[in-house]
Design a protein around this motif. Structure first.
Motif, PDB file in Angstrom:
ATOM      1  N   HIS A 219       0.806   3.331  11.402  1.00  0.00           N
ATOM      2  CA  HIS A 219       0.723   4.013  12.696  1.00  0.00           C
ATOM      3  C   HIS A 219      -0.147   5.274  12.615  1.00  0.00           C
ATOM      4  O   HIS A 219      -0.909   5.572  13.539  1.00  0.00           O
ATOM      5  N   GLU A 220      -0.052   6.001  11.494  1.00  0.00           N
ATOM      6  CA  GLU A 220      -0.886   7.191  11.315  1.00  0.00           C
ATOM      7  C   GLU A 220      -2.358   6.810  11.214  1.00  0.00           C
ATOM      8  O   GLU A 220      -3.234   7.516  11.738  1.00  0.00           O
ATOM      9  N   MET A 221      -2.635   5.705  10.561  1.00  0.00           N
ATOM     10  CA  MET A 221      -4.020   5.249  10.427  1.00  0.00           C
ATOM     11  C   MET A 221      -4.570   4.792  11.778  1.00  0.00           C
ATOM     12  O   MET A 221      -5.740   5.033  12.088  1.00  0.00           O
ATOM     13  N   VAL A 222      -3.722   4.148  12.575  1.00  0.00           N
ATOM     14  CA  VAL A 222      -4.125   3.746  13.917  1.00  0.00           C
ATOM     15  C   VAL A 222      -4.518   4.979  14.730  1.00  0.00           C
ATOM     16  O   VAL A 222      -5.571   5.013  15.383  1.00  0.00           O
ATOM     17  N   LYS A 223      -3.677   6.017  14.699  1.00  0.00           N
ATOM     18  CA  LYS A 223      -3.953   7.237  15.465  1.00  0.00           C
ATOM     19  C   LYS A 223      -5.193   7.950  14.938  1.00  0.00           C
ATOM     20  O   LYS A 223      -6.034   8.410  15.728  1.00  0.00           O
ATOM     21  N   TRP A 224      -5.304   8.053  13.604  1.00  0.00           N
ATOM     22  CA  TRP A 224      -6.459   8.745  13.019  1.00  0.00           C
ATOM     23  C   TRP A 224      -7.761   8.047  13.404  1.00  0.00           C
ATOM     24  O   TRP A 224      -8.773   8.709  13.677  1.00  0.00           O
TER      25      TRP A 224
ATOM     26  N   ALA B 298       7.957   4.969   5.034  1.00  0.00           N
ATOM     27  CA  ALA B 298       6.696   5.689   4.846  1.00  0.00           C
ATOM     28  C   ALA B 298       5.513   4.729   4.903  1.00  0.00           C
ATOM     29  O   ALA B 298       4.432   5.087   5.409  1.00  0.00           O
ATOM     30  N   LYS B 299       5.688   3.520   4.410  1.00  0.00           N
ATOM     31  CA  LYS B 299       4.609   2.534   4.430  1.00  0.00           C
ATOM     32  C   LYS B 299       4.296   2.091   5.856  1.00  0.00           C
ATOM     33  O   LYS B 299       3.137   1.967   6.247  1.00  0.00           O
TER      34      LYS B 299
ATOM     35  N   HIS C  44       0.857  -1.182   0.000  1.00  0.00           N
ATOM     36  CA  HIS C  44       0.000   0.000   0.000  1.00  0.00           C
ATOM     37  C   HIS C  44       0.894   1.232   0.000  1.00  0.00           C
ATOM     38  O   HIS C  44       2.117   1.134   0.127  1.00  0.00           O
ATOM     39  N   LEU C  45       0.280   2.390  -0.144  1.00  0.00           N
ATOM     40  CA  LEU C  45       1.050   3.624  -0.216  1.00  0.00           C
ATOM     41  C   LEU C  45       1.638   3.991   1.146  1.00  0.00           C
ATOM     42  O   LEU C  45       1.235   3.462   2.182  1.00  0.00           O
ATOM     43  N   GLY C  46       2.580   4.935   1.122  1.00  0.00           N
ATOM     44  CA  GLY C  46       3.195   5.402   2.348  1.00  0.00           C
ATOM     45  C   GLY C  46       2.618   6.729   2.793  1.00  0.00           C
ATOM     46  O   GLY C  46       1.930   7.420   2.033  1.00  0.00           O
ATOM     47  N   HIS C  47       2.907   7.095   4.035  1.00  0.00           N
ATOM     48  CA  HIS C  47       2.478   8.382   4.584  1.00  0.00           C
ATOM     49  C   HIS C  47       3.720   9.244   4.772  1.00  0.00           C
ATOM     50  O   HIS C  47       4.638   8.885   5.506  1.00  0.00           O
ATOM     51  N   TYR C  48       3.740  10.390   4.115  1.00  0.00           N
ATOM     52  CA  TYR C  48       4.928  11.240   4.087  1.00  0.00           C
ATOM     53  C   TYR C  48       4.794  12.494   4.953  1.00  0.00           C
ATOM     54  O   TYR C  48       5.610  13.406   4.852  1.00  0.00           O
ATOM     55  N   GLY C  49       3.779  12.510   5.809  1.00  0.00           N
ATOM     56  CA  GLY C  49       3.600  13.649   6.700  1.00  0.00           C
ATOM     57  C   GLY C  49       2.718  14.722   6.096  1.00  0.00           C
ATOM     58  O   GLY C  49       2.335  14.667   4.929  1.00  0.00           O
TER      59      GLY C  49
END
Length: 328
Positions: A79-84, A73-74, A57-62
């Protein structure tokens, strides 16, 4: 005829052959079997895992996006999805269904870093096999072949349902939405990340967007992309959602992934040698689709949608109906 002219003619012929090959070898969606076969092939030859790691899947670059290692980033995306989604507030032992788990990258993070009891499902038997191979003992993550359009689990089975970029493969988005909500326990949380098309009810696709969208569907076994607005409406229409469906647009945060994925083939050329001529051809033929994805997401034709919904606590007609059948 000069050598330069021969060279130009050769390049033109090469490009022409490449374009014909690209269109003739499209992996159009026909059924769930075509999706399973595509992922089985990518998993068996190992090319996708070599370049994309254990997260398909895609990465999160901030926000705003910044330069970042492609594979990091992947992992960060999870972790960003968990927090969101507010899942970081849940206790260890929380049961999670990872729908479209791939080779288990997200499932292992959810189990290892958050202590969740994770079940990952995918339509691809080879992905299940590889996910099991990559999961060390002591990690509470198990994997099985299952169809997201007809999940084999009973109603109200999981505290959390999680899915990343599986929706475009689903032929009936309403059925997909209903299945995701059905297997959630009352009070449970659904968190979904997906590729979405712009809502064409508000702004129809123009002359160049239609052929681009067709290729994005045909090349990677996608029957259709939902819009963020459309899929959130389908979730609400299940009548199983408490309150409103929360959405967000992560297009900017994930956009660098498309060119980064191409860049991997340049900075890690050993992969092109490792997988031989067939692997080289298979990798190179994906470049046009990756560029089209970058074009689509960069111009607003496509958007990266995030969805969060809570299963209503009250007894639902669906559960009442099933209980009624059990007592007959």
């Amino acid at each position: 005829m000069s050598n330069l002219l021969y060279f130009v003619i050769g390049v033109i012929l090469f490009l022409a052959i490449g374009i014909v090959f690209y269109f003739l070898t499209a992996r159009k969606y026909q059924s769930s079997a075509t999706v399973a076969n595509s992922y089985d092939e990518w998993t068996t030859d190992g090319i996708l895992e070599f370049y994309w790691g254990e997260h398909i899947h895609l990465g999160h670059y901030g926000s705003p996006p910044r330069r970042k290692d492609f594979l990091a980033a992947k992992s960060d995306f999870v972790h960003e999805m968990v927090k969101w989604g507010g899942l970081d507030k849940l206790s260890p032992g929380t049961t999670v269904l990872d729908v479209g788990c791939g080779i288990g990258g997200s499932s292992r993070i959810l189990a290892r870093d958050y202590g969740f009891a994770v079940t990952g499902i995918t339509i691809s038997p080879q992905q299940v096999k590889r996910a099991q191979e990559l999961t060390p003992p002591g990690i509470s993550a198990q994997f099985a072949v299952d169809d997201a359009m007809a999940l084999s689990f009973p109603d109200a089975s999981f505290d959390v349902v999680w899915s990343i970029e599986a929706g475009p493969h689903m032929p009936d988005k309403a059925v997909f939405a209903r299945e995701l909500m059905r297997v959630l326990k009352p009070g449970g949380v659904l968190v979904v990340a997906d590729w979405n098309q712009r809502d064409d009810r508000q702004l129809p696709l123009n002359f160049w967007e239609k052929p681009v969208m067709k290729q994005l569907l045909d090349q990677w076994s996608h029957p259709a992309f939902a819009s963020i607005e459309g899929f959130s409406e389908l979730l609400a229409e299940t009548k199983l959602v408490e309150g409103e469906v929360i959405t967000a647009d992560w297009t900017k945060e994930t956009l660098p992934s498309w060119l980064d994925s191409i860049w991997q083939g340049i900075v890690r050329p050993q992969g092109l040698v490792r997988f031989g001529v067939s692997g080289f051809i298979k990798s190179v033929r994906e470049v046009p689709t990756l560029l089209l994805m970058r074009l689509a997401f960069g111009t607003g034709l496509c958007r990266f949608g995030m969805f969060r919904a809570v299963r209503m606590n009250s007894r639902t007609k669906l559960i009442d109906k099933n209980l009624a059948h059990q007592t007959i």
